[in-house]
Each structure stands twice: as structure tokens, then as C-alpha cells.
Scaffold this motif. Structure first.
Motif, PDB file in Angstrom:
ATOM      1  N   GLU A  71      20.499  -1.672  -0.711  1.00 20.20           N
ATOM      2  CA  GLU A  71      19.343  -2.473  -1.118  1.00 20.20           C
ATOM      3  C   GLU A  71      18.819  -3.294   0.066  1.00 20.20           C
ATOM      4  O   GLU A  71      17.604  -3.394   0.283  1.00 20.20           O
ATOM      5  CB  GLU A  71      19.727  -3.395  -2.271  1.00 20.20           C
ATOM      6  CG  GLU A  71      18.565  -4.223  -2.784  1.00 20.20           C
ATOM      7  CD  GLU A  71      18.957  -5.131  -3.934  1.00 20.20           C
ATOM      8  OE1 GLU A  71      18.124  -5.337  -4.820  1.00 20.20           O
ATOM      9  OE2 GLU A  71      20.106  -5.628  -3.930  1.00 20.20           O
ATOM     10  N   ARG A  72      19.721  -3.874   0.824  1.00 21.10           N
ATOM     11  CA  ARG A  72      19.338  -4.651   2.002  1.00 21.10           C
ATOM     12  C   ARG A  72      18.611  -3.765   3.011  1.00 21.10           C
ATOM     13  O   ARG A  72      17.581  -4.155   3.577  1.00 21.10           O
ATOM     14  CB  ARG A  72      20.581  -5.289   2.636  1.00 21.10           C
ATOM     15  CG  ARG A  72      20.247  -6.285   3.738  1.00 21.10           C
ATOM     16  CD  ARG A  72      21.480  -7.010   4.275  1.00 21.10           C
ATOM     17  NE  ARG A  72      22.195  -7.686   3.205  1.00 21.10           N
ATOM     18  CZ  ARG A  72      23.493  -7.523   2.948  1.00 21.10           C
ATOM     19  NH1 ARG A  72      24.226  -6.737   3.701  1.00 21.10           N
ATOM     20  NH2 ARG A  72      24.062  -8.173   1.963  1.00 21.10           N
ATOM     21  N   SER A  73      19.124  -2.558   3.228  1.00 20.49           N
ATOM     22  CA  SER A  73      18.494  -1.619   4.152  1.00 20.49           C
ATOM     23  C   SER A  73      17.083  -1.272   3.687  1.00 20.49           C
ATOM     24  O   SER A  73      16.142  -1.250   4.494  1.00 20.49           O
ATOM     25  CB  SER A  73      19.331  -0.344   4.259  1.00 20.49           C
ATOM     26  OG  SER A  73      18.639   0.641   4.995  1.00 20.49           O
ATOM     27  N   LEU A  74      16.924  -1.024   2.413  1.00 21.61           N
ATOM     28  CA  LEU A  74      15.605  -0.700   1.868  1.00 21.61           C
ATOM     29  C   LEU A  74      14.649  -1.880   2.054  1.00 21.61           C
ATOM     30  O   LEU A  74      13.489  -1.698   2.446  1.00 21.61           O
ATOM     31  CB  LEU A  74      15.721  -0.320   0.388  1.00 21.61           C
ATOM     32  CG  LEU A  74      14.433   0.073  -0.323  1.00 21.61           C
ATOM     33  CD1 LEU A  74      13.782   1.284   0.349  1.00 21.61           C
ATOM     34  CD2 LEU A  74      14.724   0.381  -1.788  1.00 21.61           C
ATOM     35  N   THR A  75      15.137  -3.079   1.803  1.00 20.07           N
ATOM     36  CA  THR A  75      14.307  -4.284   1.961  1.00 20.07           C
ATOM     37  C   THR A  75      13.883  -4.458   3.423  1.00 20.07           C
ATOM     38  O   THR A  75      12.729  -4.793   3.703  1.00 20.07           O
ATOM     39  CB  THR A  75      15.064  -5.531   1.476  1.00 20.07           C
ATOM     40  OG1 THR A  75      15.422  -5.342   0.109  1.00 20.07           O
ATOM     41  CG2 THR A  75      14.230  -6.786   1.616  1.00 20.07           C
ATOM     42  N   LEU A  76      14.808  -4.222   4.352  1.00 20.50           N
ATOM     43  CA  LEU A  76      14.493  -4.365   5.778  1.00 20.50           C
ATOM     44  C   LEU A  76      13.524  -3.286   6.264  1.00 20.50           C
ATOM     45  O   LEU A  76      12.696  -3.535   7.160  1.00 20.50           O
ATOM     46  CB  LEU A  76      15.773  -4.328   6.612  1.00 20.50           C
ATOM     47  CG  LEU A  76      16.720  -5.521   6.465  1.00 20.50           C
ATOM     48  CD1 LEU A  76      18.020  -5.280   7.229  1.00 20.50           C
ATOM     49  CD2 LEU A  76      16.053  -6.810   6.934  1.00 20.50           C
ATOM     50  N   ARG A  77      13.592  -2.110   5.718  1.00 18.29           N
ATOM     51  CA  ARG A  77      12.714  -1.009   6.130  1.00 18.29           C
ATOM     52  C   ARG A  77      11.345  -1.056   5.452  1.00 18.29           C
ATOM     53  O   ARG A  77      10.416  -0.387   5.870  1.00 18.29           O
ATOM     54  CB  ARG A  77      13.378   0.339   5.823  1.00 18.29           C
ATOM     55  CG  ARG A  77      14.578   0.607   6.714  1.00 18.29           C
ATOM     56  CD  ARG A  77      15.232   1.961   6.484  1.00 18.29           C
ATOM     57  NE  ARG A  77      15.840   2.048   5.155  1.00 18.29           N
ATOM     58  CZ  ARG A  77      15.492   2.926   4.212  1.00 18.29           C
ATOM     59  NH1 ARG A  77      14.555   3.810   4.430  1.00 18.29           N
ATOM     60  NH2 ARG A  77      16.093   2.929   3.034  1.00 18.29           N
ATOM     61  N   GLU A  85       6.064   5.602  -0.053  1.00 19.22           N
ATOM     62  CA  GLU A  85       7.416   5.878   0.445  1.00 19.22           C
ATOM     63  C   GLU A  85       8.407   4.856  -0.127  1.00 19.22           C
ATOM     64  O   GLU A  85       9.502   5.218  -0.572  1.00 19.22           O
ATOM     65  CB  GLU A  85       7.462   5.810   1.973  1.00 19.22           C
ATOM     66  CG  GLU A  85       6.740   6.938   2.676  1.00 19.22           C
ATOM     67  CD  GLU A  85       6.654   6.696   4.180  1.00 19.22           C
ATOM     68  OE1 GLU A  85       6.706   7.707   4.910  1.00 19.22           O
ATOM     69  OE2 GLU A  85       6.544   5.542   4.621  1.00 19.22           O
ATOM     70  N   PHE A  86       7.984   3.591  -0.083  1.00 19.19           N
ATOM     71  CA  PHE A  86       8.856   2.548  -0.611  1.00 19.19           C
ATOM     72  C   PHE A  86       9.129   2.766  -2.097  1.00 19.19           C
ATOM     73  O   PHE A  86      10.269   2.664  -2.548  1.00 19.19           O
ATOM     74  CB  PHE A  86       8.248   1.154  -0.391  1.00 19.19           C
ATOM     75  CG  PHE A  86       9.095   0.062  -0.993  1.00 19.19           C
ATOM     76  CD1 PHE A  86      10.266  -0.345  -0.378  1.00 19.19           C
ATOM     77  CD2 PHE A  86       8.740  -0.524  -2.203  1.00 19.19           C
ATOM     78  CE1 PHE A  86      11.064  -1.335  -0.937  1.00 19.19           C
ATOM     79  CE2 PHE A  86       9.535  -1.512  -2.767  1.00 19.19           C
ATOM     80  CZ  PHE A  86      10.695  -1.916  -2.135  1.00 19.19           C
ATOM     81  N   ARG A  87       8.088   3.044  -2.877  1.00 16.97           N
ATOM     82  CA  ARG A  87       8.236   3.245  -4.318  1.00 16.97           C
ATOM     83  C   ARG A  87       9.188   4.407  -4.591  1.00 16.97           C
ATOM     84  O   ARG A  87      10.050   4.322  -5.463  1.00 16.97           O
ATOM     85  CB  ARG A  87       6.861   3.497  -4.959  1.00 16.97           C
ATOM     86  CG  ARG A  87       6.865   3.812  -6.429  1.00 16.97           C
ATOM     87  CD  ARG A  87       7.505   2.799  -7.385  1.00 16.97           C
ATOM     88  NE  ARG A  87       7.350   1.408  -7.051  1.00 16.97           N
ATOM     89  CZ  ARG A  87       8.311   0.481  -7.212  1.00 16.97           C
ATOM     90  NH1 ARG A  87       9.473   0.791  -7.739  1.00 16.97           N
ATOM     91  NH2 ARG A  87       8.113  -0.759  -6.875  1.00 16.97           N
ATOM     92  N   ALA A  88       9.051   5.497  -3.843  1.00 15.63           N
ATOM     93  CA  ALA A  88       9.926   6.663  -4.043  1.00 15.63           C
ATOM     94  C   ALA A  88      11.383   6.292  -3.765  1.00 15.63           C
ATOM     95  O   ALA A  88      12.282   6.640  -4.551  1.00 15.63           O
ATOM     96  CB  ALA A  88       9.476   7.815  -3.147  1.00 15.63           C
ATOM     97  N   GLU A  89      11.623   5.584  -2.656  1.00 19.00           N
ATOM     98  CA  GLU A  89      13.002   5.196  -2.334  1.00 19.00           C
ATOM     99  C   GLU A  89      13.535   4.150  -3.314  1.00 19.00           C
ATOM    100  O   GLU A  89      14.708   4.193  -3.696  1.00 19.00           O
ATOM    101  CB  GLU A  89      13.092   4.683  -0.896  1.00 19.00           C
ATOM    102  CG  GLU A  89      13.029   5.812   0.114  1.00 19.00           C
ATOM    103  CD  GLU A  89      13.593   5.424   1.466  1.00 19.00           C
ATOM    104  OE1 GLU A  89      14.585   4.660   1.508  1.00 19.00           O
ATOM    105  OE2 GLU A  89      13.043   5.896   2.461  1.00 19.00           O
ATOM    106  N   ALA A  90      12.677   3.220  -3.721  1.00 22.95           N
ATOM    107  CA  ALA A  90      13.097   2.195  -4.685  1.00 22.95           C
ATOM    108  C   ALA A  90      13.438   2.842  -6.031  1.00 22.95           C
ATOM    109  O   ALA A  90      14.440   2.480  -6.668  1.00 22.95           O
ATOM    110  CB  ALA A  90      12.002   1.148  -4.857  1.00 22.95           C
TER     111      ALA A  90
END
Length: 174
Positions: A71-77, A85-90
Motif C-alpha cells: 500500500e505504501r509503495s502504491l501511495t508513493l508511486r 493506472e492508479f485505479r487499476a492497481e488500487a
């Protein structure tokens, strides 16, 4: 149910003292929780379960740590990603979290079921020992201590049964 318990207690108390002394109380009492947690067998089962619970908790802690890092990695990226892209990964992360939660719930249910089954097997194995004590004392029945409002101490056979279970079954591996 409470009325029946009261009737049984009254019958025991109404018996002449001489009849109670000759063959012991006709109704004996046992504390099944003490029987389970104070016998070698019950303590082994409880220790085995505690070890499994600890193992599951350690595994849960590792999973939480991994998910927190993801989750931290996703937030940082996120600043470097398009909204799509963010929505797909989230969404993928949320699906993973839900699957992990289902798997952990299933594991907890498995532990609860195993614990209940172990207790049922324990109770089945000690039933004959309880029956032998009941017959040796000339009693007609054994009731759970939680169901008893008033009794004489000599009606409680828990200590005797604990000693006999330890002598006959040991830690339950015999």
C-alpha cells in the motif's frame, strides 16, 4: 430447565443423611472446564491449540506487514501514474486484500472447528471414566457444576476424575 435443576437439588437435600452416607449422593457434580484444563490430556490439547493460534498470528502479522508495504509503495508511486493506472492497481490491491481476508477468516474458522472437535473427542474419551466414578459412588447421574444451585461437597467428583483421567489417558497420546 431451572425448575428441573431445583427439583433435583431438593430431592438430593431431602434424602435422609443415612442414605446419602451409605452410597454417596445419587447425583454427582463435575466441572467440565476444570476437567479439560487441569488434566494432562486437556492441557496438551490446549497447548497444541495455543501453538497453532500463535503460528497463525505470526503469519497474519507477516501478511499485514507485506500488505502495508504494498500500500505504501502504491501511495508513493501515485504521483507518477495516470488516474487509470492508479485505479487499476488500487482495485487489484483491494481485491488481493479481500482474498487475504477471506483466507484468514477461513483459517480462523478451521482453528475453531479443530478446537471444538478436539474438545468433543476429549469428552467422549473421558465419559467412560466419569461413568466408572459414578457407578463406584452408587450415583444415578452426573450433572455439570454450572447447572447446580446448591450441593454437598462430596457430590463434586471433579478432582477424582482429573486424577483418573491422568492415570488412564495421560496426555491423550496413549
Amino acid at each position: 430447565m431451572m425448575m428441573w435443576r431445583a427439583i433435583v437439588v431438593l430431592l438430593v437435600l431431602a434424602m435422609p443423611v443415612s442414605a446419602q452416607e451409605q452410597s454417596g449422593p445419587p447425583v454427582l457434580i463435575i466441572n467440565s472446564d476444570r476437567l479439560y484444563f487441569e488434566t494432562l490430556y486437556g492441557r496438551r490439547l490446549a497447548a497444541d491449540l495455543a501453538a497453532e493460534v500463535t503460528e497463525v498470528q505470526l503469519e497474519n502479522d507477516r501478511i499485514v506487514q507485506t500488505l502495508t508495504e504494498e500500500e505504501r509503495s502504491l501511495t508513493l508511486r501515485r504521483p507518477d501514474m495516470t488516474p487509470e493506472e492508479f485505479r487499476a492497481e488500487a482495485d487489484a490491491f483491494d481485491a488481493k486484500v479481500q482474498e487475504v481476508r477471506r483466507a484468514r477468516d477461513a483459517k480462523n474458522l478451521e482453528l475453531q472447528t479443530a478446537s471444538a472437535e478436539a474438545r468433543a473427542i476429549f469428552e467422549e474419551r473421558v465419559q467412560g471414566i466419569i461413568g466408572n466414578v459414578m457407578l463406584a459412588r452408587g450415583a444415578a447421574m452426573v450433572v455439570e457444576e454450572r447447572s447446580v444451585l446448591l450441593s454437598v461437597q462430596s457430590a463434586n467428583i471433579t478432582d477424582d476424575v482429573i486424577a483418573r483421567v491422568d492415570a488412564v489417558l495421560g496426555d491423550g497420546t496413549r
